[in-house]
Design an enzyme around this catalytic site. Structure first.
Site, PDB file in Angstrom:
ATOM      1  N   TYR A   1     -23.549  26.873  18.285  1.00  0.00           N
ATOM      2  CA  TYR A   1     -23.262  25.451  18.343  1.00  0.00           C
ATOM      3  C   TYR A   1     -22.319  25.122  16.952  1.00  0.00           C
ATOM      4  CZ  TYR A   1     -24.024  20.409  18.109  1.00  0.00           C
ATOM      5  OH  TYR A   1     -23.782  19.060  18.190  1.00  0.00           O
TER       6      TYR A   1
ATOM      7  N   GLU B   1     -17.449  18.171  19.655  1.00  0.00           N
ATOM      8  CA  GLU B   1     -18.644  19.111  20.037  1.00  0.00           C
ATOM      9  C   GLU B   1     -18.475  20.326  20.807  1.00  0.00           C
ATOM     10  OE1 GLU B   1     -22.078  17.695  22.543  1.00  0.00           O
ATOM     11  OE2 GLU B   1     -23.391  18.126  20.561  1.00  0.00           O
TER      12      GLU B   1
END
Ligand code: GDP
Ligand code: MN
Length: 427
Positions: free
Chosen positions: A148, A236
């Site tokens: 991530y 993101e």
């Protein structure tokens, strides 16, 4: 993440305040532009960030053609909606999964058929889901590891911060809650940018080793320069992945943009996709008003997000349910009050209107004039409860009193909520 984490956290709370927060957070005058994955990936590709080759289609025939044209070993078909969690979502057509992998390009037409025009329901959408109008047809790559990576403006650090985790591909809030030691943060000096050692440290923290560490650090640097260049508030990538042959690839992308930068990001803002926004919200925006729809029957006319939340809570406390909120903001004109009433009453669920305005910059007399004008012109027949406080309130009260209209004046918020809830016609 600060903003999005707390927003999503609030959404999880089952409490009335949590539900209100989920709705009302959107009233805050910042409406960060949010692009679809394919649009974000196009921007990323243009900045040298590694993404898969892809096409976009809005019908199954084109999707099939695209799949054939890719000449890939495997294809990934992805429904394009603004919410995340698509992989684990399901469609109203019965199809499970908003992200599908297939080795046979001939399957893509049929799969797209079961996505396009149907609603996709995910953990991040309402229970009705969001209608899918476009699909991305991309070359699938094998994934050895999912990490991530996000870059966002963070109030706590007064600037950009990089957040990463070796545990990607899944709900990051889940990781933050259960394994906080797997979340790594790296505040960035806005003047200096991401230093080489910072990019390398983050790459290592999220598990990239050897030549992949270098590659991941390069991707991180490119993502940061893009973040600055497009005036993003949040970027993101989940998963930020590693392939078995050592490529570092952004498999998913979500970029939010700072609305205050619209004047210098014309190209990006022209891509704004309002098809997923409530039409009333779009209509309200034309008059500089913020509208949000809810499920109840009491229309709320307020100024300020804080007051909206308080109003919601107090209505709830008295056993009522808001139908919607309209936030007036400051510097209001009489005509906006009229438009606001038109919008509030356009929702057929509305049975009572509650006005709760705290005048600071807002002049209560202007509101009162707007209310009486709107009541007359729109021939309002439903109960109207008004609580005004602040600048020029006595003049406002006089206007309401002398209007001859059946307006219930409330002395305070508590009183207003009580009267409004009691005014809902019994069924
Ligand atoms: P989201 O569920 O809306 O976040 O959509 P993602 O784009 O993140 O896709 C969900 C999941 O599908 C990812 O976490 C991956 O596990 C998987 N996925 C997406 N693209 C590919 C791909 O090209 N190859 C493989 N093997 N898996 C993929
Ligand atoms: Mn994802």
């Amino acid at each position: 993440m600060a903003a999005s984490l707390s927003l999503r956290a609030a959404r999880r709370l089952g409490t009335p305040a949590g539900r209100a927060a989920r709705q009302v957070v959107r009233l805050v005058p910042v409406r960060w532009l949010n692009l679809q994955e394919y649009q974000s990936k196009k921007i990323m590709a243009d900045h040298g960030v590694t993404v898969q080759r892809f096409f976009v289609a809005d019908n199954s025939q084109d999707a099939l053609e695209a799949a054939k044209r890719l000449k890939a070993k495997e294809i990934v078909l992805k429904a394009q909606i603004l919410a995340g969690g698509r992989g684990k979502g399901s469609f109203t057509s019965g199809l499970k999964g908003g992200v599908h992998l297939t080795k046979n390009p001939e399957d893509v037409g049929q799969l797209a058929e079961q996505m396009l025009g149907y609603h996709l329901i995910t953990k991040q959408t309402t229970k009705e889901g969001v209608k899918v109008r476009k699909v991305m047809v991309a070359e699938a790559l094998d994934i050895a590891r999912e990490t991530y990576l996000a870059i966002l403006m963070d109030r706590a650090y007064n600037g950009p911060i990089m957040v990463g985790s070796p545990q990607g591909g899944m709900d990051i809030e889940e990781v933050a809650a259960t394994k906080p030691e797997l979340i790594f943060k790296e505040p960035i000096d806005i003047f200096e940018g991401i230093r080489q050692d910072q990019a390398f440290r983050m790459a290592a923290n999220i598990g990239f080793k050897g030549p992949q560490q270098q590659k991941a650090a390069e991707q991180i640097q490119k993502l940061y320069s893009l973040f600055l260049k497009v005036d993003a508030t949040q970027l993101e990538v989940n998963p930020f992945g590693e392939t078995p042959d050592g490529q570092v690839v952004c498999f998913d992308a979500k970029i939010n943009f700072d609305d205050n930068a619209e004047f210098r990001q014309k190209e990006i803002f022209s891509q704004d996709d309002v098809s997923e926004t409530d039409p009333l919200e779009n209509e309200a925006a034309k008059y500089d008003l913020k509208y949000i729809g809810m499920d109840g029957n009491i229309a709320c006319f307020v100024n300020g997000a804080g007051l909206a939340m308080a109003t919601c809570d107090i209505i709830d406390l008295h056993g009522g349910k808001p139908a919607n909120f309209l936030d007036l903001g400051g510097g209001v004109q009489e005509d906006q009050v009229y438009q606001a009433f038109k919008l509030l009453t356009a929702d057929p669920k509305v049975e009572v209107i509650l006005v709760n305005i705290f005048g600071g910059i807002v002049n209560c007399a202007i509101i009162a004039n707007g209310i009486t004008k709107a009541s007359r012109e729109l021939k309002l027949e439903m109960p109207l409860v008004v609580r005004l406080e602040g600048t020029n309130v006595n003049e406002a009260k006089r206007i309401l009193r002398e209007s001859g209209l059946p307006i219930a004046s409330a002395s305070d918020l508590e009183d207003a909520a009580r009267i409004a809830v009691a005014s809902v016609p019994a069924k």
